[in-house]
Write a protein that holds these residues in place. Sequence first.
Motif, PDB file in Angstrom:
ATOM      1  N   MET A  38       0.842  -1.195   0.000  1.00 17.66           N
ATOM      2  CA  MET A  38       0.000   0.000   0.000  1.00 17.66           C
ATOM      3  C   MET A  38       0.882   1.251   0.000  1.00 17.66           C
ATOM      4  O   MET A  38       1.862   1.329   0.725  1.00 17.66           O
ATOM      5  N   LYS A  39       0.526   2.219  -0.831  1.00 23.61           N
ATOM      6  CA  LYS A  39       1.306   3.449  -0.903  1.00 23.61           C
ATOM      7  C   LYS A  39       1.228   4.215   0.412  1.00 23.61           C
ATOM      8  O   LYS A  39       0.259   4.115   1.160  1.00 23.61           O
ATOM      9  N   LYS A  40       2.268   5.017   0.657  1.00 16.12           N
ATOM     10  CA  LYS A  40       2.310   5.809   1.882  1.00 16.12           C
ATOM     11  C   LYS A  40       1.086   6.711   2.006  1.00 16.12           C
ATOM     12  O   LYS A  40       0.531   6.893   3.087  1.00 16.12           O
ATOM     13  N   ASP A  70      -1.920   6.192   0.896  1.00 18.76           N
ATOM     14  CA  ASP A  70      -3.098   5.410   1.287  1.00 18.76           C
ATOM     15  C   ASP A  70      -3.015   4.979   2.750  1.00 18.76           C
ATOM     16  O   ASP A  70      -4.027   4.977   3.470  1.00 18.76           O
ATOM     17  N   GLN A  71      -1.806   4.615   3.187  1.00 20.77           N
ATOM     18  CA  GLN A  71      -1.631   4.223   4.583  1.00 20.77           C
ATOM     19  C   GLN A  71      -1.968   5.372   5.527  1.00 20.77           C
ATOM     20  O   GLN A  71      -2.635   5.187   6.551  1.00 20.77           O
ATOM     21  N   THR A  72      -1.501   6.561   5.166  1.00 25.45           N
ATOM     22  CA  THR A  72      -1.754   7.731   6.004  1.00 25.45           C
ATOM     23  C   THR A  72      -3.239   8.067   6.037  1.00 25.45           C
ATOM     24  O   THR A  72      -3.791   8.420   7.083  1.00 25.45           O
ATOM     25  N   GLN A  73      -3.888   7.954   4.883  1.00 24.93           N
ATOM     26  CA  GLN A  73      -5.328   8.199   4.816  1.00 24.93           C
ATOM     27  C   GLN A  73      -6.077   7.242   5.744  1.00 24.93           C
ATOM     28  O   GLN A  73      -6.997   7.653   6.470  1.00 24.93           O
ATOM     29  N   GLN A  74      -5.659   6.000   5.768  1.00 20.65           N
ATOM     30  CA  GLN A  74      -6.323   5.010   6.620  1.00 20.65           C
ATOM     31  C   GLN A  74      -6.107   5.320   8.090  1.00 20.65           C
ATOM     32  O   GLN A  74      -7.016   5.163   8.917  1.00 20.65           O
ATOM     33  N   VAL A  75      -4.906   5.782   8.430  1.00 19.48           N
ATOM     34  CA  VAL A  75      -4.626   6.172   9.814  1.00 19.48           C
ATOM     35  C   VAL A  75      -5.583   7.266  10.266  1.00 19.48           C
ATOM     36  O   VAL A  75      -6.159   7.204  11.362  1.00 19.48           O
ATOM     37  N   ASN A 122      -9.085   5.965  10.767  1.00 23.17           N
ATOM     38  CA  ASN A 122      -9.186   5.158  11.989  1.00 23.17           C
ATOM     39  C   ASN A 122      -9.240   6.024  13.248  1.00 23.17           C
ATOM     40  O   ASN A 122      -9.742   5.582  14.281  1.00 23.17           O
ATOM     41  N   VAL A 155       4.697  12.424   2.313  1.00 17.27           N
ATOM     42  CA  VAL A 155       3.680  11.400   2.063  1.00 17.27           C
ATOM     43  C   VAL A 155       3.286  11.392   0.588  1.00 17.27           C
ATOM     44  O   VAL A 155       3.158  10.332  -0.034  1.00 17.27           O
ATOM     45  N   ASP A 212       7.279  11.331  -1.571  1.00 16.51           N
ATOM     46  CA  ASP A 212       8.375  10.466  -1.138  1.00 16.51           C
ATOM     47  C   ASP A 212       9.717  11.186  -1.324  1.00 16.51           C
ATOM     48  O   ASP A 212       9.888  12.284  -0.805  1.00 16.51           O
TER      49      ASP A 212
END
Length: 284
Positions: free
Chosen positions: A1-3, A5-10, A13, A56, A59
Motif C-alpha cells: 500500500m502506498k504511503k 493510502d496508509q496515512t489516509q487510513q490512519v 481510523n 507522504v 516520497d
Amino acid sequence: MKKIDQTQQVLLNKGLPADLIVKWQKLQENLSSLDSAAVAYSGGVDSTFLAYAAYVAMDDKMCAVLIQSEVEADAQLEKADLWAREAGFKYVRVFREVLKIPQFASNPTNRCYFCKTSMLHLVKKYARENGYSYVLEGQNMDDQQDYRPGQKAVTEQGALSPLKDAGLTKADIRALAHALDLPVWDQPSSPCLASRFPYGHNITREGLERVMKGEAYLREWGFREMRVRIHEDIARIEVSSEQIGKLLELSQDITRYFKTLGFLYVTLDLQGYRQGSLNEGLKA
C-alpha cells in the motif's frame, strides 16, 4: 500500500471530523500534482506538518530546506533536526547572514518582507540547483487575519502555500499532526528571535543572544508559552496568565540571571503572553 493510502487510513481510523479528512485529501491531491518540491522548513508546527505531508505525497521527490541565520534559537534548530529525523523526510540546512540585510537589521514594520524574500530566494536557488520544480511554504488560513508583510514575498518569489490552498487553519493542522503522531502537534508557536524587538529598534547579535539565553533560562523553569521582549536595556517578560504567579515567586532568581545578560531592568507584562504583542502599536 502506498504511503498516501496508509496515512489516509490512519486518519480515518482516528475518527477525525469529515471536513478535516476532506481538507487533508485536498492537500494531498494538490501536493501529488507536483512532480517535486523544496519545502521552506523551520521546525515549527506548520512547516513540519507541510514537509511531512509533502513527503507522504512525493516520497523522495521532496526536500525540506531550513535557512539557518542569526535569528533562530539554538533550541529551535535542534528541534528541527529531531523532527526531520523522526518523520523521515529529506532535510538540509542553508546558512545566511540576515543581519547583513540593512532593511532587515534596521527593523522597519515590514521587516518580515525582507527576511522572507531572502529566505525564499535561497530555497528557490537550492531547488533550482538540485532539480526540484516548486518551492512550498507554510502559510495557513489564520495567517490571513494578522499583519503579515512576508505574504508579499511569497507572491513575488512564486512560492506555493498548500496549507492555505487546502483551507487548513492552525487548529486543523494541530489536529491532523496529532492524529499522525507528529511530535510538533502541541508545540508553542516559535517565530524568529527578531520578533522580540520593537519596530524601529536595531536588531543586533548581542540583543539576539540576550533574548535567546533569557528564554532558554525561563524554559528551564518550566515556562512553555512565553516571550522575552527586549526594549534596549529593559526585558519585558510575557508568560501565560496561569504562570504569572509562578514567575513572581521566582522573580529574584530570574532578575538576578537577566541582569547577568546585561539587562538593567526586568519587568513582567501583566497582560500575559500573546502572539504578536509588538504589533499592537501598529493596530493602535
